[in-house]
Design an enzyme around this catalytic site. Structure first.
Site: not given
Ligand code: NI
Length: 179
Positions: A49, A54, A104-105, A147, A150
């Protein structure tokens, strides 16, 4: 939404990850390009996701790799691999909570258990501007909750103890963008 630039992954600490993202007012062809770039970044970094902030866009958009998540959740493959979510709202969430490790990326190498509602009901617009209502559970619910956080300027380490959070932040500050 104007966008012709090449999007790149934003790593914490970065102010955009801690701001409330703006609702999308118009669904334009540029949004297709943005979602395609987001799918590409998500795939390159093995994510499931990715949210607008991001990739440096303060916009309420999310892409979810529903195909990979369905495999993880042992569910049949969804009609489309990617869920493209615009202006999502959580309508209901279960009182029952589930704990699972998250990453989380935007917070590479950090993994902690996070407690979240096990299931949610959301509504959102898809990339065609159609209103979709969705009940989600399992990893799909968790990923959508992560997400949507975020979009509200929240990252998953906001849920862990201050000690673990400090540890994570000191690790991240030493990190450089990789790709
Ligand atoms: Ni994340």
């Amino acid at each position: 939404m104007e966008n012709k630039k090449k999007l790149t992954l934003v790593i914490d600490p970065d102010p955009i990850l801690h701001q409330i993202a703006n609702p999308v007012k118009n669904i334009t062809p540029e949004l297709d390009d943005i979602f395609n770039q987001m799918a590409d970044i998500m795939g390159r970094f093995d994510g499931i996701g990715l949210a607008g902030p991001q990739v440096g866009l303060s916009q309420r958009i999310v892409i979810i790799d529903a195909g990979t998540i369905a495999t993880e959740d042992k569910l049949p493959p969804p009609p489309e691999k990617y869920m493209k979510i615009i202006n999502p709202e959580i309508i209901e969430m279960s009182k029952e909570t589930c704990v699972r490790e998250e990453g989380c990326l935007s917070l590479p190498t950090i993994y902690y258990n996070v407690e979240r509602p096990c299931s949610i009901r959301i509504k959102y617009l898809n990339e065609k501007g159609e209103e979709i209502h969705l009940d989600a559970t399992g990893l799909l619910a968790r990923c959508i909750e992560h997400e949507i956080d975020h979009l509200n300027g929240k990252v998953f380490i906001d849920y862990v103890s201050p000690f673990k959070k400090r540890l994570a932040m000191s690790k991240l500050k030493k990190m450089k963008p990789t790709k």
